[in-house]
Design a protein around this motif. Structure first.
Motif, PDB file in Angstrom:
ATOM      1  N   PHE A  69       0.648  -1.198  -0.035  1.00 30.65           N
ATOM      2  CA  PHE A  69       0.099  -0.080  -0.031  1.00 30.65           C
ATOM      3  C   PHE A  69       0.699   1.306   0.079  1.00 30.65           C
ATOM      4  O   PHE A  69       0.701   2.307  -0.693  1.00 30.65           O
ATOM      5  CB  PHE A  69      -0.865  -0.029   1.365  1.00 30.65           C
ATOM      6  CG  PHE A  69      -1.672   1.466   1.466  1.00 30.65           C
ATOM      7  CD1 PHE A  69      -2.869   1.703   0.774  1.00 30.65           C
ATOM      8  CD2 PHE A  69      -1.202   2.092   2.507  1.00 30.65           C
ATOM      9  CE1 PHE A  69      -3.345   2.780   0.982  1.00 30.65           C
ATOM     10  CE2 PHE A  69      -1.739   3.366   2.526  1.00 30.65           C
ATOM     11  CZ  PHE A  69      -2.696   3.685   1.859  1.00 30.65           C
ATOM     12  N   LEU A  70       1.813   1.290   0.862  1.00 31.69           N
ATOM     13  CA  LEU A  70       2.748   2.404   0.847  1.00 31.69           C
ATOM     14  C   LEU A  70       3.443   2.700  -0.415  1.00 31.69           C
ATOM     15  O   LEU A  70       3.407   3.531  -0.947  1.00 31.69           O
ATOM     16  CB  LEU A  70       3.828   2.285   1.938  1.00 31.69           C
ATOM     17  CG  LEU A  70       3.552   2.722   3.456  1.00 31.69           C
ATOM     18  CD1 LEU A  70       4.370   1.879   4.218  1.00 31.69           C
ATOM     19  CD2 LEU A  70       3.374   3.942   3.630  1.00 31.69           C
ATOM     20  N   LYS A  71       4.005   1.642  -0.857  1.00 28.37           N
ATOM     21  CA  LYS A  71       4.651   1.891  -2.211  1.00 28.37           C
ATOM     22  C   LYS A  71       3.617   2.385  -3.235  1.00 28.37           C
ATOM     23  O   LYS A  71       4.061   3.200  -4.177  1.00 28.37           O
ATOM     24  CB  LYS A  71       5.173   0.472  -2.819  1.00 28.37           C
ATOM     25  CG  LYS A  71       6.457   0.002  -2.250  1.00 28.37           C
ATOM     26  CD  LYS A  71       6.823  -1.446  -2.676  1.00 28.37           C
ATOM     27  CE  LYS A  71       7.743  -2.021  -2.043  1.00 28.37           C
ATOM     28  NZ  LYS A  71       8.226  -3.449  -2.194  1.00 28.37           N
ATOM     29  N   GLU A  72       2.146   1.952  -3.272  1.00 29.32           N
ATOM     30  CA  GLU A  72       1.288   2.332  -4.129  1.00 29.32           C
ATOM     31  C   GLU A  72       0.908   4.065  -4.079  1.00 29.32           C
ATOM     32  O   GLU A  72       0.895   4.736  -5.032  1.00 29.32           O
ATOM     33  CB  GLU A  72       0.137   1.508  -4.141  1.00 29.32           C
ATOM     34  CG  GLU A  72      -1.106   1.897  -5.219  1.00 29.32           C
ATOM     35  CD  GLU A  72      -0.477   1.348  -6.691  1.00 29.32           C
ATOM     36  OE1 GLU A  72      -1.159   2.152  -7.448  1.00 29.32           O
ATOM     37  OE2 GLU A  72       0.340   0.291  -6.827  1.00 29.32           O
ATOM     38  N   ILE A  73       0.841   4.313  -2.929  1.00 33.35           N
ATOM     39  CA  ILE A  73       0.356   5.818  -2.756  1.00 33.35           C
ATOM     40  C   ILE A  73       1.708   6.588  -2.828  1.00 33.35           C
ATOM     41  O   ILE A  73       1.476   7.879  -3.156  1.00 33.35           O
ATOM     42  CB  ILE A  73      -0.034   5.988  -1.093  1.00 33.35           C
ATOM     43  CG1 ILE A  73       0.769   5.829   0.082  1.00 33.35           C
ATOM     44  CG2 ILE A  73      -1.412   5.365  -1.055  1.00 33.35           C
ATOM     45  CD1 ILE A  73       0.394   6.365   1.155  1.00 33.35           C
ATOM     46  N   ARG A  74       3.149   5.939  -2.628  1.00 31.29           N
ATOM     47  CA  ARG A  74       4.080   7.086  -2.591  1.00 31.29           C
ATOM     48  C   ARG A  74       4.571   7.450  -4.413  1.00 31.29           C
ATOM     49  O   ARG A  74       5.040   8.356  -4.484  1.00 31.29           O
ATOM     50  CB  ARG A  74       5.283   6.410  -1.952  1.00 31.29           C
ATOM     51  CG  ARG A  74       5.397   6.416  -0.472  1.00 31.29           C
ATOM     52  CD  ARG A  74       5.021   8.037  -0.028  1.00 31.29           C
ATOM     53  NE  ARG A  74       4.832   7.701   1.643  1.00 31.29           N
ATOM     54  CZ  ARG A  74       4.062   8.442   2.401  1.00 31.29           C
ATOM     55  NH1 ARG A  74       3.059   9.187   1.612  1.00 31.29           N
ATOM     56  NH2 ARG A  74       4.247   8.480   3.683  1.00 31.29           N
TER      57      ARG A  74
END
Length: 135
Positions: A69-74
């Motif tokens: 999820f973090l990779k996607e939003i960043r």
């Protein structure tokens, strides 16, 4: 300011809600049960839908975990500036390193006792109350 809780465990969701109540935190809390649901909430373009500025994120979830999820939003220009606080049971150094490499605002181990959890949420509230966020 709306807060998005990304958590799949119902007991932990209830503990966060209880900690908000005990600390008189009146911020709206939106719950997503995994990273995919959280992305739907964040990418929702409905005018009435609240736009969270802070995310409380568990790492170990089905469908899409916290690191994914973090990779996607960043990499999403509209979401990359979100303040994300990891709240997890994972004490793995590799998870901590990866989370901080993805610019989390903090990494908090979920305490085992409710009193310690309430105190941790109180500290978070003090932090995000002091911070200035762009509109």
């Amino acid at each position: 300011m709306t807060i998005l809780l990304v958590e799949d465990d119902e007991v932990d969701i209830m503990n966060v809600k209880r900690a908000f109540k005990k600390n008189n935190i009146s911020n709206p809390l939106v719950v997503a049960h995994n990273g995919l649901e959280a992305l739907e909430v964040l990418r929702n373009d409905l005018p009435d839908a609240p736009k969270p500025k802070i995310v409380l994120l568990d790492l170990n979830m089905p469908k899409m975990g916290g690191i994914e999820f973090l990779k996607e939003i960043r990499k999403d220009a509209n979401l990359s500036s979100l303040s994300v606080f990891v709240m997890t049971t994972s004490n793995e150094d590799s998870d901590k390193v990866e989370a901080f490499n993805l610019n989390v605002a903090g990494y908090i181990l979920k305490p085992l006792s409710l009193d310690r959890f309430i105190a941790a949420v109180s500290t978070l509230n003090s932090y995000w109350t002091l911070c200035e966020f762009p509109h």
